[in-house]
Design a protein around this motif. Structure first.
Motif, PDB file in Angstrom:
ATOM      1  N   LYS A  84       0.830  -1.223   0.000  1.00 45.81           N
ATOM      2  CA  LYS A  84       0.000   0.000   0.000  1.00 45.81           C
ATOM      3  C   LYS A  84       0.858   1.264   0.000  1.00 45.81           C
ATOM      4  O   LYS A  84       0.495   2.279  -0.550  1.00 45.81           O
ATOM      5  CB  LYS A  84      -0.893   0.021   1.252  1.00 45.81           C
ATOM      6  N   GLU A  85       2.018   1.163   0.683  1.00 47.62           N
ATOM      7  CA  GLU A  85       2.862   2.343   0.840  1.00 47.62           C
ATOM      8  C   GLU A  85       3.987   2.401  -0.204  1.00 47.62           C
ATOM      9  O   GLU A  85       5.038   2.994   0.041  1.00 47.62           O
ATOM     10  CB  GLU A  85       3.431   2.396   2.251  1.00 47.62           C
ATOM     11  N   VAL A  86       3.713   1.849  -1.384  1.00 47.75           N
ATOM     12  CA  VAL A  86       4.716   1.887  -2.463  1.00 47.75           C
ATOM     13  C   VAL A  86       5.086   3.333  -2.819  1.00 47.75           C
ATOM     14  O   VAL A  86       6.185   3.599  -3.321  1.00 47.75           O
ATOM     15  CB  VAL A  86       4.188   1.124  -3.707  1.00 47.75           C
ATOM     16  N   LEU A 103      14.033   2.302   1.917  1.00 47.84           N
ATOM     17  CA  LEU A 103      13.609   1.304   2.911  1.00 47.84           C
ATOM     18  C   LEU A 103      12.545   1.930   3.813  1.00 47.84           C
ATOM     19  O   LEU A 103      12.697   3.067   4.256  1.00 47.84           O
ATOM     20  CB  LEU A 103      14.838   0.886   3.722  1.00 47.84           C
ATOM     21  N   HIS A 104      11.499   1.174   4.085  1.00 45.69           N
ATOM     22  CA  HIS A 104      10.490   1.633   5.041  1.00 45.69           C
ATOM     23  C   HIS A 104      10.247   0.527   6.064  1.00 45.69           C
ATOM     24  O   HIS A 104      10.089  -0.640   5.688  1.00 45.69           O
ATOM     25  CB  HIS A 104       9.185   1.981   4.320  1.00 45.69           C
ATOM     26  N   ALA A 105      10.277   0.875   7.353  1.00 45.41           N
ATOM     27  CA  ALA A 105      10.122  -0.141   8.407  1.00 45.41           C
ATOM     28  C   ALA A 105       9.442   0.481   9.620  1.00 45.41           C
ATOM     29  O   ALA A 105       9.299   1.705   9.721  1.00 45.41           O
ATOM     30  CB  ALA A 105      11.502  -0.695   8.783  1.00 45.41           C
ATOM     31  N   HIS A 106       9.049  -0.393  10.561  1.00 50.18           N
ATOM     32  CA  HIS A 106       8.337   0.034  11.768  1.00 50.18           C
ATOM     33  C   HIS A 106       9.111  -0.395  13.024  1.00 50.18           C
ATOM     34  O   HIS A 106       8.675  -1.314  13.720  1.00 50.18           O
ATOM     35  CB  HIS A 106       6.937  -0.587  11.808  1.00 50.18           C
ATOM     36  N   PRO A 107      10.257   0.197  13.305  1.00 54.57           N
ATOM     37  CA  PRO A 107      10.993  -0.183  14.526  1.00 54.57           C
ATOM     38  C   PRO A 107      10.379   0.453  15.770  1.00 54.57           C
ATOM     39  O   PRO A 107      10.244   1.682  15.842  1.00 54.57           O
ATOM     40  CB  PRO A 107      12.403   0.356  14.273  1.00 54.57           C
ATOM     41  N   GLY A 171       4.340   8.168  15.034  1.00 55.36           N
ATOM     42  CA  GLY A 171       3.378   7.096  15.267  1.00 55.36           C
ATOM     43  C   GLY A 171       3.359   6.038  14.186  1.00 55.36           C
ATOM     44  O   GLY A 171       2.353   5.348  13.994  1.00 55.36           O
ATOM     45  N   HIS A 172       4.468   5.877  13.488  1.00 52.02           N
ATOM     46  CA  HIS A 172       4.455   5.015  12.309  1.00 52.02           C
ATOM     47  C   HIS A 172       5.758   4.232  12.187  1.00 52.02           C
ATOM     48  O   HIS A 172       5.781   3.030  12.424  1.00 52.02           O
ATOM     49  CB  HIS A 172       4.211   5.907  11.072  1.00 52.02           C
ATOM     50  N   GLY A 173       6.848   4.906  11.860  1.00 53.62           N
ATOM     51  CA  GLY A 173       8.094   4.165  11.649  1.00 53.62           C
ATOM     52  C   GLY A 173       9.177   5.041  11.052  1.00 53.62           C
ATOM     53  O   GLY A 173       9.285   6.219  11.402  1.00 53.62           O
TER      54      GLY A 173
HETATM   55 ZN   LIG Z   1       4.394   1.900   7.220  1.00 53.20          ZN
END
Ligand SMILES: [Zn+2]
Length: 240
Positions: A84-86, A103-107, A171-173
């Motif tokens: 979805k977050e392409v 790179l997208h991540a949720h640490p 609140g996301h990553g």
């Molecule tokens: Zn995300």
């Protein structure tokens, strides 16, 4: 042989980077994706989401799909979808031609800092100069916790990131980027380390940044090769 089949080495590298990130717990379960732009083309390879996936730490080359700059799937397994977050990836690649990987991540630990109004401080120097450099020069922030699920949101994230290497998303990553898959991945690992040290320092008491004089001495330092760090983290989690 199709373009997608010819891109097997690039897909294997992306899958390995996903596994490293997942095994180091930099992101959880199925959340996160890494991409690589194809030079000279409006195409990118990216970790897919959807019913056929097994989560980021189990990513294989066949979990990586080919996508165009409008976010449409061009090639890949039928049980996998475009994330979805392409638009995090497509909009950053459009805005910054020098980038090769996003790179997208949720640490969790980094995310805590985005919701508690506590800054990530430059707390250490020689302990890890690459991490210090990232705090000094490489961070940006995005104030909204929404999914980056369309072009408009992607553009506003790209504007917030500007020329930085890493962005803390409230609140996301996080989103990191670089000239290679390895660089984007190591930046995410370093950001997670910075947040972990800051978190523990805040728990202990009253963390103080290192002095301006100390900071200046590291600004003059040349950046070393990232290859040994990449090799180390790969081997640490059992990758060759
Ligand atoms: Zn995300």
């Amino acid at each position: 042989m199709s373009l997608y089949e010819r891109l097997l080495p690039e897909r294997e590298l992306l899958a390995k980077a996903c596994r490293v990130l997942g095994k180091l717990d930099v992101t959880k379960s199925t959340f996160g994706h890494i991409s690589q732009r194809l030079p000279g083309e409006e195409l990118l390879l990216i970790r897919a989401r959807g019913p056929g996936e097994s989560g980021i730490r189990f990513t294989a080359a066949e979990d990586i799909i080919l996508v165009d700059f409008d976010g449409n799937k061009v090639a890949g397994r039928s049980d996998l979808d475009v994330p979805k977050e392409v638009f995090i990836h497509t909009c950053l690649f459009k805005a910054r031609p020098e980038l090769r990987s996003v790179l997208h991540a949720h640490p969790a630990t980094v995310m805590l800092f985005t919701i508690c109004n506590k800054p990530l401080l430059p707390l250490f120097g020689a302990y890890d100069p690459a991490c210090l450099r990232l705090v000094q020069t490489g961070l940006s922030s995005f104030p909204s916790s929404i999914l980056i699920s369309d072009e408009t949101r992607g553009k506003s994230l790209a504007e917030a990131i500007r020329s930085s290497k890493a962005c803390l998303m409230r609140g996301h990553g996080i989103t990191t980027c670089g000239a290679s898959v390895e660089e984007a991945t190591l930046t995410a690992i370093n950001l997670n380390e910075i947040a972990d040290i800051n978190y523990r320092a805040y728990l202990l008491g009253d963390p103080q940044p290192i002095s301006q004089e100390d900071m200046a001495s590291f600004e003059e330092m040349k950046e070393g090769s990232q290859t040994p760090y990449w090799r180390y983290y790969c081997r640490l989690v059992g990758e060759t």
